[in-house]
Design a protein around this motif. Structure first.
Motif, PDB file in Angstrom:
ATOM      1  N   SER A  39       0.849  -1.150   0.054  1.00 40.74           N
ATOM      2  CA  SER A  39       0.080   0.051  -0.141  1.00 40.74           C
ATOM      3  C   SER A  39       0.945   1.324   0.014  1.00 40.74           C
ATOM      4  N   GLU A  40       0.461   2.250  -0.852  1.00 40.32           N
ATOM      5  CA  GLU A  40       1.113   3.582  -0.953  1.00 40.32           C
ATOM      6  C   GLU A  40       1.504   3.967   0.341  1.00 40.32           C
ATOM      7  N   ASP A  41       0.767   3.779   1.513  1.00 42.27           N
ATOM      8  CA  ASP A  41       1.064   4.351   2.944  1.00 42.27           C
ATOM      9  C   ASP A  41       1.838   3.661   3.744  1.00 42.27           C
ATOM     10  N   ASP A  42       2.477   2.313   2.955  1.00 46.35           N
ATOM     11  CA  ASP A  42       3.334   1.345   3.898  1.00 46.35           C
ATOM     12  C   ASP A  42       2.747   0.693   4.767  1.00 46.35           C
ATOM     13  N   ARG A  43       1.579   0.614   4.842  1.00 48.78           N
ATOM     14  CA  ARG A  43       0.731  -0.047   5.978  1.00 48.78           C
ATOM     15  C   ARG A  43       0.537  -1.637   5.540  1.00 48.78           C
ATOM     16  N   THR A 160     -13.416  -6.465   2.222  1.00 44.97           N
ATOM     17  CA  THR A 160     -13.315  -6.147   3.580  1.00 44.97           C
ATOM     18  C   THR A 160     -12.940  -7.450   4.345  1.00 44.97           C
ATOM     19  N   ASP A 161     -13.505  -8.667   3.853  1.00 41.16           N
ATOM     20  CA  ASP A 161     -13.245  -9.680   4.568  1.00 41.16           C
ATOM     21  C   ASP A 161     -11.744 -10.445   3.949  1.00 41.16           C
ATOM     22  N   GLY A 162     -11.029  -9.616   3.167  1.00 45.96           N
ATOM     23  CA  GLY A 162      -9.620 -10.182   2.602  1.00 45.96           C
ATOM     24  C   GLY A 162      -8.688 -10.254   3.571  1.00 45.96           C
ATOM     25  N   GLU A 163      -7.832 -11.111   3.416  1.00 46.49           N
ATOM     26  CA  GLU A 163      -6.685 -11.356   4.364  1.00 46.49           C
ATOM     27  C   GLU A 163      -5.803 -10.142   3.853  1.00 46.49           C
ATOM     28  N   LEU A 164      -5.167  -9.426   4.682  1.00 42.43           N
ATOM     29  CA  LEU A 164      -4.310  -8.462   4.708  1.00 42.43           C
ATOM     30  C   LEU A 164      -2.929  -8.858   5.595  1.00 42.43           C
ATOM     31  N   TRP A 165      -1.908  -8.452   5.043  1.00 42.45           N
ATOM     32  CA  TRP A 165      -0.557  -8.477   6.061  1.00 42.45           C
ATOM     33  C   TRP A 165       0.074  -7.221   6.213  1.00 42.45           C
ATOM     34  N   ASP A 166       0.132  -7.050   7.415  1.00 41.04           N
ATOM     35  CA  ASP A 166       0.768  -5.791   7.987  1.00 41.04           C
ATOM     36  C   ASP A 166       2.332  -5.505   7.398  1.00 41.04           C
ATOM     37  N   PHE A 167       2.787  -4.406   6.912  1.00 44.37           N
ATOM     38  CA  PHE A 167       4.016  -4.191   6.503  1.00 44.37           C
ATOM     39  C   PHE A 167       4.618  -3.402   7.428  1.00 44.37           C
ATOM     40  N   ASN A 168       5.556  -4.115   8.296  1.00 44.57           N
ATOM     41  CA  ASN A 168       6.350  -3.121   9.328  1.00 44.57           C
ATOM     42  C   ASN A 168       7.959  -3.094   8.784  1.00 44.57           C
ATOM     43  N   ASN A 169       7.999  -2.092   7.962  1.00 48.35           N
ATOM     44  CA  ASN A 169       9.359  -1.913   7.368  1.00 48.35           C
ATOM     45  C   ASN A 169      10.331  -1.151   8.417  1.00 48.35           C
ATOM     46  N   SER A 170      10.831  -2.337   9.097  1.00 49.46           N
ATOM     47  CA  SER A 170      11.947  -1.874  10.109  1.00 49.46           C
ATOM     48  C   SER A 170      13.254  -1.407   9.442  1.00 49.46           C
ATOM     49  N   GLU A 171      13.333  -1.617   8.094  1.00 47.67           N
ATOM     50  CA  GLU A 171      14.617  -1.106   7.550  1.00 47.67           C
ATOM     51  C   GLU A 171      14.577   0.150   7.031  1.00 47.67           C
ATOM     52  N   LYS A 172      13.389   0.744   7.128  1.00 45.67           N
ATOM     53  CA  LYS A 172      13.084   2.136   6.670  1.00 45.67           C
ATOM     54  C   LYS A 172      13.638   2.738   5.266  1.00 45.67           C
ATOM     55  N   TYR A 173      13.569   1.702   4.374  1.00 47.13           N
ATOM     56  CA  TYR A 173      13.841   1.932   3.031  1.00 47.13           C
ATOM     57  C   TYR A 173      15.719   2.201   2.895  1.00 47.13           C
ATOM     58  N   ASP A 174      16.197   1.830   3.919  1.00 47.69           N
ATOM     59  CA  ASP A 174      17.685   2.018   3.734  1.00 47.69           C
ATOM     60  C   ASP A 174      18.291   0.931   2.716  1.00 47.69           C
ATOM     61  N   LEU A 175      19.223   1.267   1.742  1.00 51.44           N
ATOM     62  CA  LEU A 175      19.691   0.277   1.172  1.00 51.44           C
ATOM     63  C   LEU A 175      21.197   0.239   1.357  1.00 51.44           C
TER      64      LEU A 175
END
Length: 175
Positions: A39-43, A160-175
């Motif tokens: 998701s564009e809000d990284d959620r 609304t009843d679809g499975e969603l995975w939370d995205f916890n970007n612990s790396e904060k987009y560091d490369l």
């Protein structure tokens, strides 16, 4: 070999059957990033998307990401994480980036499917260059300014009843 017509819609990326893509003669995929993979809000992360991409790569399907996202570091991060080249900003639906991706994949447009959540960028761009298109339901995200103006989303909403995975970007987009 029997010719198979691709579906035009799918619940999510991982629900698209790789074997059916192969039967339809698809050898490459142009993927949207925002609200298709993450998701564009990284959620949220599309459930099973990364595993599906790896399985498709194992089946010799090539990939390319086209993104209109404004935060280029996100596209760079996902391009690296998924090991898929990307263009950003792609300026979809204009055909230039689509043509570059097809040329990079070394395939004909009919051998490449565009997968994304948007009719007005992904589907229209695919149509301009002659690629088939599969629309996935858009991952939940905040309304965009033009969606607020219209008072509704123009993409197919995620169930609304679809499975969603939370995205916890612990790396904060560091490369």
């Amino acid at each position: 070999m029997r010719k198979y017509n691709l579906p035009t819609e799918a619940y999510r990326l991982a629900s698209i059957e790789i074997e059916l893509l192969k039967i339809a003669g698809i050898q490459g995929v142009i993927l949207d990033l925002d609200n298709t993979i993450v998701s564009e809000d990284d959620r949220y992360l599309s459930p099973g998307a990364e595993a599906w991409i790896e399985q498709a790569k194992s089946a010799d399907i090539k990939f390319y990401i086209l993104s209109n996202g404004k935060r280029r570091y996100r596209v760079k991060y996902w391009s690296y994480r998924l090991d898929i080249p990307a263009i950003n900003p792609a300026k979809k639906p204009f055909p230039c980036a689509f043509r570059k991706a097809i040329k990079h994949l070394r395939l004909k447009p009919k051998q490449v499917v565009v997968i994304g959540d948007s009719r007005h960028t992904d589907m229209l761009g695919a149509w301009f260059v002659g690629c088939p298109f599969i629309q996935v339901a858009t991952l939940p995200h905040p309304f965009r300014w033009w969606e607020k103006l219209l008072g509704k989303r123009v993409q197919t909403p995620y169930p609304t009843d679809g499975e969603l995975w939370d995205f916890n970007n612990s790396e904060k987009y560091d490369l």
